[in-house]
Design a protein around this motif. Structure first.
Motif, PDB file in Angstrom:
ATOM      1  N   ALA A 143      42.089  18.100-108.186  1.00 59.99           N
ATOM      2  CA  ALA A 143      41.005  19.180-108.399  1.00 59.99           C
ATOM      3  C   ALA A 143      41.420  20.359-107.319  1.00 59.99           C
ATOM      4  N   SER A 144      41.715  19.997-106.115  1.00 55.14           N
ATOM      5  CA  SER A 144      42.095  21.234-105.303  1.00 55.14           C
ATOM      6  C   SER A 144      43.153  21.802-105.561  1.00 55.14           C
ATOM      7  N   GLU A 146      44.428  22.316-108.481  1.00 59.12           N
ATOM      8  CA  GLU A 146      44.135  23.093-109.889  1.00 59.12           C
ATOM      9  C   GLU A 146      43.499  24.402-109.505  1.00 59.12           C
ATOM     10  N   ASP A 147      42.684  24.483-108.357  1.00 56.08           N
ATOM     11  CA  ASP A 147      41.905  25.592-107.903  1.00 56.08           C
ATOM     12  C   ASP A 147      42.597  26.519-107.192  1.00 56.08           C
ATOM     13  N   ARG A 150      41.301  27.080-103.413  1.00 55.10           N
ATOM     14  CA  ARG A 150      40.084  27.825-103.157  1.00 55.10           C
ATOM     15  C   ARG A 150      38.686  26.865-103.715  1.00 55.10           C
ATOM     16  N   ALA A 151      38.075  26.251-102.947  1.00 51.66           N
ATOM     17  CA  ALA A 151      36.989  25.923-103.391  1.00 51.66           C
ATOM     18  C   ALA A 151      35.735  25.839-102.361  1.00 51.66           C
TER      19      ALA A 151
END
Length: 151
Positions: A143-144, A146-147, A150-151
């Motif tokens: 998930a990090s 894919e971002d 920037r989370a």
């Protein structure tokens, strides 16, 4: 140096009876025999220490011939400590042999099968939980990524 004949006879009787009792097959009697022999040897060393004299401290005006010999006392203290250690070891052997005699043919294997099964289940649960943890960590990392961080 003169030794009391009574103390020498008592030491010999303790030593002889201890050896006679140690020749039995029972571990308890071997322990009792060992204690008798130990006490006989201590009494023998005590009688061989000579007549009692002054404390073995050299000060002015004391004749060295009047002092008592401290070496037999040190030997006796050492023998008492060794006797105590071997007695504790023999008591542990006696208890262990009694415990194994009470268990019979099964010996130490009583209850081990249940514990092995429980340990295997716990290990399987740990493997499952670690696999789930790794999966969750990998999902967070994906998930990090894919971002773009920037989370």
């Amino acid at each position: 140096m003169t030794a009391s004949l009574t103390l020498v006879i008592v030491a010999a009787v303790l030593f002889g009876s201890g050896i006679a009792v140690m020749l039995e097959r029972s571990l308890t009697r071997v322990l009792i025999g060992f204690l008798l022999v130990g006490n006989g040897v201590n009494l023998f060393m005590f009688t061989m220490g000579g007549e009692p004299g002054l404390a073995p401290i050299l000060v002015d005006g004391v004749d060295p011939a009047e002092l008592s010999d401290p070496l037999p006392q040190a030997f006796i203290l050492t023998a008492i400590v060794i006797n105590l250690g071997i007695t504790a070891f023999m008591l542990a052997l006696i208890y262990r042999s009694w415990w194994l005699a009470q268990l019979g043919e099964a010996g130490d294997l009583i209850g081990d099968e249940d514990e092995i099964a429980e340990d295997a289940e716990e290990a399987a649960d740990l493997i499952r939980s670690s696999a789930e943890d790794e999966r969750a960590i990998q999902e967070v990392l994906d998930a990090s990524d894919e971002d773009g961080g920037r989370a």
